[in-house]
Design a protein around this motif. Structure first.
Motif, PDB file in Angstrom:
ATOM      1  N   HIS A 181      44.098  47.426  31.038  1.00 26.76           N
ATOM      2  CA  HIS A 181      44.691  46.441  30.127  1.00 26.76           C
ATOM      3  C   HIS A 181      45.210  45.234  30.907  1.00 26.76           C
ATOM      4  CE1 HIS A 181      44.505  48.348  26.178  1.00 26.76           C
ATOM      5  NE2 HIS A 181      44.846  49.498  26.732  1.00 26.76           N
ATOM      6  N   PHE A 182      45.911  45.492  32.025  1.00 29.39           N
ATOM      7  CA  PHE A 182      46.419  44.391  32.845  1.00 29.39           C
ATOM      8  C   PHE A 182      45.272  43.509  33.329  1.00 29.39           C
ATOM      9  CE2 PHE A 182      50.019  47.433  34.279  1.00 29.39           C
ATOM     10  CZ  PHE A 182      50.737  47.149  33.132  1.00 29.39           C
ATOM     11  N   PHE A 183      44.230  44.160  33.848  1.00 28.33           N
ATOM     12  CA  PHE A 183      43.086  43.423  34.380  1.00 28.33           C
ATOM     13  C   PHE A 183      42.431  42.570  33.296  1.00 28.33           C
ATOM     14  CE2 PHE A 183      38.483  43.199  35.188  1.00 28.33           C
ATOM     15  CZ  PHE A 183      38.490  42.510  36.398  1.00 28.33           C
ATOM     16  N   ASN A 184      42.191  43.168  32.130  1.00 27.68           N
ATOM     17  CA  ASN A 184      41.543  42.441  31.043  1.00 27.68           C
ATOM     18  C   ASN A 184      42.391  41.289  30.521  1.00 27.68           C
ATOM     19  OD1 ASN A 184      39.217  43.995  31.118  1.00 27.68           O
ATOM     20  ND2 ASN A 184      39.850  45.349  29.453  1.00 27.68           N
ATOM     21  N   SER A 185      43.704  41.382  30.703  1.00 28.60           N
ATOM     22  CA  SER A 185      44.586  40.306  30.227  1.00 28.60           C
ATOM     23  C   SER A 185      44.601  39.109  31.165  1.00 28.60           C
ATOM     24  CB  SER A 185      46.012  40.836  30.040  1.00 28.60           C
ATOM     25  OG  SER A 185      46.619  41.108  31.296  1.00 28.60           O
ATOM     26  N   GLY A 186      43.994  39.241  32.345  1.00 31.56           N
ATOM     27  CA  GLY A 186      43.898  38.112  33.262  1.00 31.56           C
ATOM     28  C   GLY A 186      44.858  38.151  34.423  1.00 31.56           C
ATOM     29  N   VAL A 187      45.420  39.336  34.726  1.00 29.21           N
ATOM     30  CA  VAL A 187      46.311  39.465  35.872  1.00 29.21           C
ATOM     31  C   VAL A 187      45.506  39.356  37.165  1.00 29.21           C
ATOM     32  CG1 VAL A 187      47.850  41.065  37.107  1.00 29.21           C
ATOM     33  CG2 VAL A 187      47.980  40.864  34.608  1.00 29.21           C
ATOM     34  N   ILE A 188      46.032  38.614  38.137  1.00 25.93           N
ATOM     35  CA  ILE A 188      45.428  38.568  39.473  1.00 25.93           C
ATOM     36  C   ILE A 188      46.030  39.698  40.307  1.00 25.93           C
ATOM     37  CG2 ILE A 188      45.182  37.260  41.610  1.00 25.93           C
ATOM     38  CD1 ILE A 188      45.245  34.716  40.012  1.00 25.93           C
ATOM     39  N   PHE A 189      45.182  40.519  40.907  1.00 29.63           N
ATOM     40  CA  PHE A 189      45.643  41.623  41.747  1.00 29.63           C
ATOM     41  C   PHE A 189      45.473  41.228  43.213  1.00 29.63           C
ATOM     42  CE2 PHE A 189      44.766  43.571  37.710  1.00 29.63           C
ATOM     43  CZ  PHE A 189      45.830  44.443  37.549  1.00 29.63           C
TER      44      PHE A 189
END
Length: 315
Positions: free
Chosen positions: A208-216
């Motif tokens: 969910h975080f990744f799909n929301s556009g969070v940069i890791f």
């Protein structure tokens, strides 16, 4: 405007599968998938409704016949049936059940390598070894899996023993595997079940975080890379084992094994020592399902793994 010059841009993860019961007597995954199916039915909505259509979660009970009989497998190990040769062969009356089931799963989740295949598959397993929650992937260039592993490592105490991922050869696989233990096969322990449940939820949270556009961010994570397997000592004529794991090694998964350390204790009481040339990290120590495979334990090197920054591609 965020600068993404040095960031790996990866596609959105739209299709995720969580599979339990690949081995029918590894019950944490069986009961977890059943529980998730029950929750999903009560909600009367698909997971993607909560994420604006961004992600669907398919819940799969992989080996129903083995589950019904509480056996690891019926004819052959399903977790060794996802090779290219197994998946493309003809289906005949004499084809082993698990090979036919692997082809059904390949059609459901793939076909493997196709554009329509699942973006991420999490295959849930138990082990009788004292490995905590451990994560196995089949490539050290799978940025998605590696970042998920670091996310779980930061949030799950059960990963303390595993220390990251165990990179193995891709001779068999679903996408990545989470073995949790110690738990005897054929039973379910609430603490092991809860650890697995938390791990799956953290994995879905990360997606969910990744799909929301969070940069890791990048950085380093320790991983264990398999070097070799060691079999039990065996009688030359009968091929029966002649020793068990030494008491000083039992339950010490991911603790450094040095040359000269006790490895086996023969049934007559003699200590057999590790004769390797370098210190290595043992895991899957005395896994009950591996007796038939001639594996007493696996040995790995521990190394720092350099993570790349990742970011979801713009739609």
């Amino acid at each position: 405007d965020i600068s993404l010059q040095n960031v790996e841009r990866l596609p959105r993860l739209s299709r995720v599968a969580v599979c339990g019961g690949t081995h029918g007597n590894e019950l944490s995954g069986v009961y977890l998938v059943r529980e998730l199916l029950k929750v999903k039915k009560k909600k009367k909505k698909e997971e993607e409704d909560e994420d604006g259509g961004a992600m669907s979660v398919l819940l799969v009970l992989s080996n129903p016949r083995a589950m019904q009989q509480c056996l690891r497998y019926i004819d052959t190990d399903l977790n060794r049936c996802f090779t290219h040769a197994c998946l493309i062969g003809p289906t005949l009356d004499k084809t082993p059940y698990e090979m036919r089931r692997a082809r059904e799963l390949n059609a459901m989740l793939g076909p493997k390598g196709s554009a329509g295949a699942m973006d991420l598959i999490c295959d849930l397993h138990n082990t009788t070894a004292n490995m905590g929650l451990s994560l196995i992937t089949y490539s050290d260039h799978d940025w998605i899996c590696m970042h998920i592993f670091r996310h779980l490592q930061a949030r799950t105490h059960g990963l303390d023993r595993g220390g990251g991922s165990h990179l193995k050869s891709a001779q068999y696989d679903l996408k990545w595997v989470g073995p949790v233990g110690p738990q005897p096969h054929g039973v379910v322990r609430s603490n092991i079940y809860t650890t697995m449940k938390s791990g799956v939820q953290y994995m879905l949270d990360w997606v969910h975080f990744f799909n929301s556009g969070v940069i890791f961010d990048g950085g380093f994570m320790d991983v264990f890379t398999v070097v070799k397997h060691i079999d039990y000592p065996r009688d030359g004529e009968t091929h029966n084992i002649t020793a068990a794991i030494h008491p000083q090694l039992q339950d010490r998964d991911f603790c450094l094994l040095r040359p000269g350390d006790p490895l086996f204790q023969t049934f007559s009481g003699e200590t057999l020592r590790y004769t390797g040339s370098e210190p290595l990290y043992p895991f899957f120590i005395n896994e009950s399902a591996y007796y038939e495979k001639g594996i007493a334990l696996c040995l790995a090197r521990k190394r720092p793994y350099k993570m790349s920054q990742i970011f979801k591609k713009y739609a």
